[in-house]
Design a protein around this motif. Structure first.
Motif, PDB file in Angstrom:
ATOM      1  N   GLY A  92       3.607  -1.269   1.413  1.00  0.00           N
ATOM      2  CA  GLY A  92       2.470  -0.822   2.225  1.00  0.00           C
ATOM      3  C   GLY A  92       1.702  -1.991   2.797  1.00  0.00           C
ATOM      4  O   GLY A  92       2.051  -3.155   2.566  1.00  0.00           O
ATOM      5  N   GLY A  93       0.697  -1.648   3.575  1.00  0.00           N
ATOM      6  CA  GLY A  93      -0.180  -2.660   4.156  1.00  0.00           C
ATOM      7  C   GLY A  93      -1.624  -2.275   3.917  1.00  0.00           C
ATOM      8  O   GLY A  93      -1.914  -1.392   3.120  1.00  0.00           O
ATOM      9  N   LEU A  94      -2.507  -2.923   4.600  1.00  0.00           N
ATOM     10  CA  LEU A  94      -3.908  -2.528   4.589  1.00  0.00           C
ATOM     11  C   LEU A  94      -4.318  -2.368   6.040  1.00  0.00           C
ATOM     12  O   LEU A  94      -3.927  -3.202   6.857  1.00  0.00           O
ATOM     13  N   PRO A  95      -5.111  -1.358   6.431  1.00  0.00           N
ATOM     14  CA  PRO A  95      -5.727  -0.347   5.577  1.00  0.00           C
ATOM     15  C   PRO A  95      -4.699   0.542   4.864  1.00  0.00           C
ATOM     16  O   PRO A  95      -3.548   0.637   5.314  1.00  0.00           O
ATOM     17  N   PRO A  96      -5.123   1.191   3.750  1.00  0.00           N
ATOM     18  CA  PRO A  96      -4.228   2.047   2.975  1.00  0.00           C
ATOM     19  C   PRO A  96      -3.512   3.068   3.856  1.00  0.00           C
ATOM     20  O   PRO A  96      -4.116   3.646   4.761  1.00  0.00           O
TER      21      PRO A  96
ATOM     22  N   PHE B 217      -0.669  -8.041  -9.769  1.00  0.00           N
ATOM     23  CA  PHE B 217      -1.263  -6.982 -10.594  1.00  0.00           C
ATOM     24  C   PHE B 217      -0.134  -6.179 -11.245  1.00  0.00           C
ATOM     25  O   PHE B 217       0.968  -6.093 -10.707  1.00  0.00           O
ATOM     26  N   ASP B 218      -0.452  -5.548 -12.364  1.00  0.00           N
ATOM     27  CA  ASP B 218       0.560  -4.728 -13.034  1.00  0.00           C
ATOM     28  C   ASP B 218       0.923  -3.502 -12.196  1.00  0.00           C
ATOM     29  O   ASP B 218       2.091  -3.113 -12.132  1.00  0.00           O
ATOM     30  N   THR B 219      -0.077  -2.880 -11.573  1.00  0.00           N
ATOM     31  CA  THR B 219       0.162  -1.661 -10.791  1.00  0.00           C
ATOM     32  C   THR B 219      -0.707  -1.676  -9.539  1.00  0.00           C
ATOM     33  O   THR B 219      -1.698  -2.410  -9.453  1.00  0.00           O
ATOM     34  N   LEU B 220      -0.334  -0.839  -8.567  1.00  0.00           N
ATOM     35  CA  LEU B 220      -1.124  -0.711  -7.344  1.00  0.00           C
ATOM     36  C   LEU B 220      -2.514  -0.163  -7.662  1.00  0.00           C
ATOM     37  O   LEU B 220      -3.515  -0.602  -7.079  1.00  0.00           O
ATOM     38  N   GLU B 221      -2.579   0.770  -8.603  1.00  0.00           N
ATOM     39  CA  GLU B 221      -3.862   1.365  -8.990  1.00  0.00           C
ATOM     40  C   GLU B 221      -4.780   0.292  -9.585  1.00  0.00           C
ATOM     41  O   GLU B 221      -5.986   0.281  -9.329  1.00  0.00           O
ATOM     42  N   ALA B 222      -4.212  -0.601 -10.387  1.00  0.00           N
ATOM     43  CA  ALA B 222      -5.015  -1.677 -10.986  1.00  0.00           C
ATOM     44  C   ALA B 222      -5.642  -2.540  -9.894  1.00  0.00           C
ATOM     45  O   ALA B 222      -6.818  -2.918  -9.975  1.00  0.00           O
ATOM     46  N   PHE B 223      -4.846  -2.853  -8.849  1.00  0.00           N
ATOM     47  CA  PHE B 223      -5.386  -3.635  -7.725  1.00  0.00           C
ATOM     48  C   PHE B 223      -6.494  -2.875  -7.023  1.00  0.00           C
ATOM     49  O   PHE B 223      -7.580  -3.412  -6.771  1.00  0.00           O
TER      50      PHE B 223
ATOM     51  N   GLN C 118     -10.673 -14.542  -8.124  1.00  0.00           N
ATOM     52  CA  GLN C 118     -10.304 -14.456  -9.545  1.00  0.00           C
ATOM     53  C   GLN C 118     -11.487 -13.989 -10.397  1.00  0.00           C
ATOM     54  O   GLN C 118     -11.342 -13.133 -11.266  1.00  0.00           O
ATOM     55  N   ARG C 119     -12.673 -14.555 -10.106  1.00  0.00           N
ATOM     56  CA  ARG C 119     -13.875 -14.211 -10.869  1.00  0.00           C
ATOM     57  C   ARG C 119     -14.241 -12.748 -10.643  1.00  0.00           C
ATOM     58  O   ARG C 119     -14.570 -12.022 -11.589  1.00  0.00           O
ATOM     59  N   LEU C 120     -14.181 -12.302  -9.382  1.00  0.00           N
ATOM     60  CA  LEU C 120     -14.596 -10.932  -9.064  1.00  0.00           C
ATOM     61  C   LEU C 120     -13.603  -9.897  -9.602  1.00  0.00           C
ATOM     62  O   LEU C 120     -14.011  -8.851 -10.099  1.00  0.00           O
ATOM     63  N   LEU C 121     -12.299 -10.168  -9.490  1.00  0.00           N
ATOM     64  CA  LEU C 121     -11.309  -9.168  -9.911  1.00  0.00           C
ATOM     65  C   LEU C 121     -11.058  -9.194 -11.417  1.00  0.00           C
ATOM     66  O   LEU C 121     -10.626  -8.189 -11.988  1.00  0.00           O
ATOM     67  N   GLY C 122     -11.322 -10.333 -12.057  1.00  0.00           N
ATOM     68  CA  GLY C 122     -11.229 -10.395 -13.515  1.00  0.00           C
ATOM     69  C   GLY C 122      -9.801 -10.404 -14.026  1.00  0.00           C
ATOM     70  O   GLY C 122      -8.852 -10.616 -13.255  1.00  0.00           O
TER      71      GLY C 122
ATOM     72  N   THR D 250      -8.418  -0.402  -7.971  1.00  0.00           N
ATOM     73  CA  THR D 250      -9.619  -0.219  -8.788  1.00  0.00           C
ATOM     74  C   THR D 250     -10.424  -1.519  -8.863  1.00  0.00           C
ATOM     75  O   THR D 250     -11.653  -1.510  -8.784  1.00  0.00           O
ATOM     76  N   ALA D 251      -9.717  -2.637  -9.005  1.00  0.00           N
ATOM     77  CA  ALA D 251     -10.408  -3.922  -9.144  1.00  0.00           C
ATOM     78  C   ALA D 251     -10.962  -4.407  -7.810  1.00  0.00           C
ATOM     79  O   ALA D 251     -12.051  -4.992  -7.743  1.00  0.00           O
ATOM     80  N   PHE D 252     -10.198  -4.155  -6.721  1.00  0.00           N
ATOM     81  CA  PHE D 252     -10.554  -4.730  -5.411  1.00  0.00           C
ATOM     82  C   PHE D 252     -11.672  -3.950  -4.713  1.00  0.00           C
ATOM     83  O   PHE D 252     -12.563  -4.555  -4.106  1.00  0.00           O
ATOM     84  N   GLY D 253     -11.603  -2.619  -4.813  1.00  0.00           N
ATOM     85  CA  GLY D 253     -12.546  -1.764  -4.079  1.00  0.00           C
ATOM     86  C   GLY D 253     -14.002  -2.219  -4.128  1.00  0.00           C
ATOM     87  O   GLY D 253     -14.607  -2.462  -3.075  1.00  0.00           O
ATOM     88  N   PRO D 254     -14.570  -2.393  -5.333  1.00  0.00           N
ATOM     89  CA  PRO D 254     -15.997  -2.730  -5.423  1.00  0.00           C
ATOM     90  C   PRO D 254     -16.333  -4.120  -4.880  1.00  0.00           C
ATOM     91  O   PRO D 254     -17.508  -4.402  -4.630  1.00  0.00           O
ATOM     92  N   HIS D 255     -15.315  -4.986  -4.716  1.00  0.00           N
ATOM     93  CA  HIS D 255     -15.578  -6.369  -4.309  1.00  0.00           C
ATOM     94  C   HIS D 255     -14.993  -6.693  -2.940  1.00  0.00           C
ATOM     95  O   HIS D 255     -15.090  -7.840  -2.486  1.00  0.00           O
ATOM     96  N   ALA D 256     -14.384  -5.707  -2.297  1.00  0.00           N
ATOM     97  CA  ALA D 256     -13.726  -5.941  -1.002  1.00  0.00           C
ATOM     98  C   ALA D 256     -14.674  -6.609  -0.010  1.00  0.00           C
ATOM     99  O   ALA D 256     -14.316  -7.601   0.636  1.00  0.00           O
TER     100      ALA D 256
END
Lengths: 103, 103
Positions: B47-51, A65-71, A30-34, A73-79
């Protein structure tokens, strides 16, 4: 609304620290994804059907999340940071499902 | 709170009529189980992960109850009618998970 579900498959050797997951891992996510993460929930598997059969999953976590893109964008840097915490609460390899909530 | 999750495993031959599921099957379940069912939701796997990997489940339905006993009491008398409707929207054998919502 998009739901990211993280399923932890149940097996005889499964270890899962539910207290750590709810009190440390999910708050970390929660903290990382905001605020782009709109909600989260945690299920503890208690059984299957027919009655008496084991739960297919020992636990599952769900992130909204509202959209897949929102997820993405938020997840990538903290994966990496989020994945690195998994061995702190389980010996399982999670299965990921991305869903659109229809109802 | 208890969540009954019904997962429909994705595969190359999977057929699933989401419109029928949302507009006919789930309302049927709601009508038969009555107000003891505290909520329901439907996920469509995208979908799943990996993308790029397929969703593990083509669809999932979730039913909420205060207690496991409340579910069992409400579901028992209508299990046959509910199961008999499954071939009207899918050729899949669902997997059932009973969970306790922890968060």
């Amino acid at each position: 609304m998009i739901k990211i579900s993280v399923f932890y498959p149940n097996n005889e050797c499964a270890k899962f620290d539910m207290a750590y997951y709810c009190q440390t891992h999910m708050p970390l996510v929660q903290r990382l994804l905001g605020p782009v993460m709109k909600g989260m929930s945690v299920d503890q598997g208690i059984g299957g059907l027919p009655p008496g059969s084991p739960a297919p999953y020992i636990a599952a976590g769900h992130l909204l999340f509202d959209t897949l893109e929102a997820f993405q964008t938020a997840f990538g840097p903290h994966a990496q940071a989020i994945m690195a915490d998994i061995p702190n609460y389980t010996n399982l390899q999670p299965i990921i499902q991305i869903s659109e909530i229809k109802l």
